[in-house]
Every structure is written in C-alpha cells, then in structure tokens.
Write a protein that holds these residues in place. Structure first.
Motif, PDB file in Angstrom:
ATOM      1  N   PRO A   5       0.823  -1.212   0.000  1.00  0.00           N
ATOM      2  CA  PRO A   5       0.000   0.000   0.000  1.00  0.00           C
ATOM      3  C   PRO A   5       0.857   1.262   0.000  1.00  0.00           C
ATOM      4  O   PRO A   5       2.045   1.199   0.340  1.00  0.00           O
ATOM      5  N   PRO A   6       0.274   2.406  -0.380  1.00  0.00           N
ATOM      6  CA  PRO A   6       1.021   3.664  -0.405  1.00  0.00           C
ATOM      7  C   PRO A   6       1.547   4.021   0.984  1.00  0.00           C
ATOM      8  O   PRO A   6       0.874   3.770   1.983  1.00  0.00           O
ATOM      9  N   GLY A   7       2.732   4.588   1.024  1.00  0.00           N
ATOM     10  CA  GLY A   7       3.255   5.153   2.259  1.00  0.00           C
ATOM     11  C   GLY A   7       3.990   4.197   3.164  1.00  0.00           C
ATOM     12  O   GLY A   7       4.418   4.577   4.260  1.00  0.00           O
ATOM     13  N   ILE A   8       4.202   2.930   2.717  1.00  0.00           N
ATOM     14  CA  ILE A   8       4.902   1.995   3.601  1.00  0.00           C
ATOM     15  C   ILE A   8       6.414   2.013   3.408  1.00  0.00           C
ATOM     16  O   ILE A   8       7.126   1.277   4.089  1.00  0.00           O
ATOM     17  N   GLY A   9       6.883   2.842   2.484  1.00  0.00           N
ATOM     18  CA  GLY A   9       8.334   3.019   2.370  1.00  0.00           C
ATOM     19  C   GLY A   9       8.975   2.291   1.192  1.00  0.00           C
ATOM     20  O   GLY A   9      10.191   2.081   1.190  1.00  0.00           O
ATOM     21  N   LYS A  10       8.205   1.923   0.179  1.00  0.00           N
ATOM     22  CA  LYS A  10       8.784   1.235  -0.981  1.00  0.00           C
ATOM     23  C   LYS A  10       9.804   2.143  -1.692  1.00  0.00           C
ATOM     24  O   LYS A  10      10.930   1.724  -1.964  1.00  0.00           O
ATOM     25  N   THR A  11       9.390   3.352  -1.980  1.00  0.00           N
ATOM     26  CA  THR A  11      10.283   4.272  -2.686  1.00  0.00           C
ATOM     27  C   THR A  11      11.509   4.582  -1.836  1.00  0.00           C
ATOM     28  O   THR A  11      12.640   4.578  -2.330  1.00  0.00           O
ATOM     29  N   MET A  12      11.269   4.796  -0.538  1.00  0.00           N
ATOM     30  CA  MET A  12      12.387   5.121   0.350  1.00  0.00           C
ATOM     31  C   MET A  12      13.404   3.986   0.379  1.00  0.00           C
ATOM     32  O   MET A  12      14.618   4.214   0.262  1.00  0.00           O
TER      33      MET A  12
HETATM   34  N1  LIG Z   1       9.824   2.453   7.956  1.00  0.00           N
HETATM   35  C1  LIG Z   1       9.895   3.774   7.788  1.00  0.00           C
HETATM   36  N2  LIG Z   1      10.642   4.521   8.616  1.00  0.00           N
HETATM   37  C2  LIG Z   1      10.716   5.865   8.441  1.00  0.00           C
HETATM   38  N3  LIG Z   1      10.083   6.557   7.471  1.00  0.00           N
HETATM   39  C3  LIG Z   1       9.322   5.863   6.644  1.00  0.00           C
HETATM   40  C4  LIG Z   1       9.183   4.446   6.735  1.00  0.00           C
HETATM   41  N4  LIG Z   1       8.359   4.033   5.750  1.00  0.00           N
HETATM   42  C5  LIG Z   1       8.012   5.141   5.086  1.00  0.00           C
HETATM   43  N5  LIG Z   1       8.583   6.233   5.586  1.00  0.00           N
HETATM   44  C6  LIG Z   1       8.384   7.608   5.123  1.00  0.00           C
HETATM   45  O1  LIG Z   1       7.063   7.688   4.662  1.00  0.00           O
HETATM   46  C7  LIG Z   1       6.986   8.456   3.480  1.00  0.00           C
HETATM   47  C8  LIG Z   1       6.339   7.644   2.380  1.00  0.00           C
HETATM   48  O2  LIG Z   1       7.226   6.581   2.009  1.00  0.00           O
HETATM   49  P1  LIG Z   1       7.403   6.147   0.511  1.00  0.00           P
HETATM   50  O3  LIG Z   1       8.716   5.460   0.378  1.00  0.00           O
HETATM   51  O4  LIG Z   1       7.160   7.290  -0.407  1.00  0.00           O
HETATM   52  O5  LIG Z   1       6.214   5.089   0.402  1.00  0.00           O
HETATM   53  P2  LIG Z   1       5.690   4.283  -0.857  1.00  0.00           P
HETATM   54  O6  LIG Z   1       6.670   4.460  -1.979  1.00  0.00           O
HETATM   55  O7  LIG Z   1       5.593   2.861  -0.375  1.00  0.00           O
HETATM   56  O8  LIG Z   1       4.328   4.841  -1.174  1.00  0.00           O
HETATM   57  C9  LIG Z   1       8.385   8.890   3.137  1.00  0.00           C
HETATM   58  O9  LIG Z   1       8.595  10.201   3.582  1.00  0.00           O
HETATM   59  C10 LIG Z   1       9.253   7.911   3.900  1.00  0.00           C
HETATM   60  O10 LIG Z   1      10.483   8.505   4.227  1.00  0.00           O
END
Ligand SMILES: Nc1ncnc2c1ncn2[C@@H]1O[C@H](COP(=O)(O)OP(=O)(O)O)[C@@H](O)[C@H]1O
Ligand SMILES: [Mg+2]
Length: 136
Positions: free
Chosen positions: A16-23
């Motif tokens: 799901p969105p926001g779980i840190g895939k891109t990060m």
């Molecule tokens: N496990 C984590 N620890 C710290 N920050 C996180 C974590 N997972 C996500 N984030 C932060 O949440 C935000 C969304 O993450 P993102 O990588 O864009 O998610 P996705 O690509 O899965 O939608 C970013 O600012 C990221 O740095």
C-alpha cells in the motif's frame, strides 16, 4: 534489500502507499560496494558515449542509480535516437540500479522492451548509421 544488493538480484516492491517502498529502493545504491576497476571503466565508457562525463568525475567508481519517470518512452529507456543509437536508461544504470517507481503505470510496450535486454544483459539497436550494442 540487503540480499538484493549482495547478490545483484532484481527486486520488486509491492504494498500500500506510504509503507516506504520508494524510500527503501532509493537506499539500495548506498548498500552497493564500489565498482571494481573493470566495472568502473565499463560504466565510464557508457557515460562517455552519452556525454555525461564531467571533469569532476573522469572515472565513475560508484554504481549508477537511474530513475526514469513512468512516462518515459521506449527509446529513453532502452536507447535510441537517429544516426547512431545512444544508450538509454537501461545502459546508463549498468552495474548499478535501474529504479522503476510506480511500475504499474508504465506502458506495456515500454515494459516489454525491457525483457530481452534483461535476459541477455545487453541491447542491440539498429539505426541509420549502424548497429550499436551496449551493456544493459
Ligand atoms: N519504515 C519507515 N521509517 C521511516 N520513514 C518511513 C518508513 N516508511 C516510510 N517512511 C516515510 O514515509 C513516506 C512515504 O514513504 P514512501 O517510500 O514514499 O512510500 P511508498 O513508496 O511505499 O508509497 C516517506 O517520507 C518515507 O520517508
Ligand atoms: Mg512510492
């Protein structure tokens, strides 16, 4: 991500969105070791052909990280152009990371164009002025 970095494996992240895939994906290059001398020459040669070498970095020693937008064209990704074909994102990221964020948004023809170079590790591009073969 550590296993993928250690073994030079492909990696697909879903969720799901926001779980840190891109990060996570953006942290991958930081885990990769420096290029060997042979790899550095190979990667530097590709960047030289593209015209991306600068005086500051005459030799590229870190694995490249290339993140094309999901609207990128086939030729931007695999290489192309008129005359002699120039390397695309798949060659500029050779020995490094090709990061396709939001890959579900990428067109079928663009994704399909990745298949043979992924299997063969190189791409052959025939254009008006000849056939170019680049590592990919
Ligand atoms: N496990 C984590 N620890 C710290 N920050 C996180 C974590 N997972 C996500 N984030 C932060 O949440 C935000 C969304 O993450 P993102 O990588 O864009 O998610 P996705 O690509 O899965 O939608 C970013 O600012 C990221 O740095
Ligand atoms: Mg994301």
């Amino acid at each position: 991500v550590e296993v993928a970095a250690a073994g030079a494996h492909h990696l697909m992240l879903t969720g799901p969105p926001g779980i840190g895939k891109t990060m996570l994906a953006q942290r991958l290059p930081g885990l990769l070791p420096d290029l060997t001398d042979d790899e550095a020459l190979e990667v530097t040669a590709i960047h030289s052909v593209v015209g991306l070498l600068t005086g500051d970095t005459p030799l590229i020693t870190r694995p490249p990280f290339v993140a094309p937008h999901h609207t990128a064209s086939v030729s931007a990704l695999v290489g192309g152009g008129s005359g002699m074909a120039r390397p695309g994102a798949i060659s500029r990221s050779h020995r490094g990371v090709l990061f396709l964020d939001e890959c579900a948004e990428i067109g079928v023809s663009v994704l399909e164009a990745l298949r043979t170079p992924l299997e063969e590790g190189r791409i052959r591009l025939a254009r008006r002025d000849g056939v170019a073969c680049y590592p990919a």
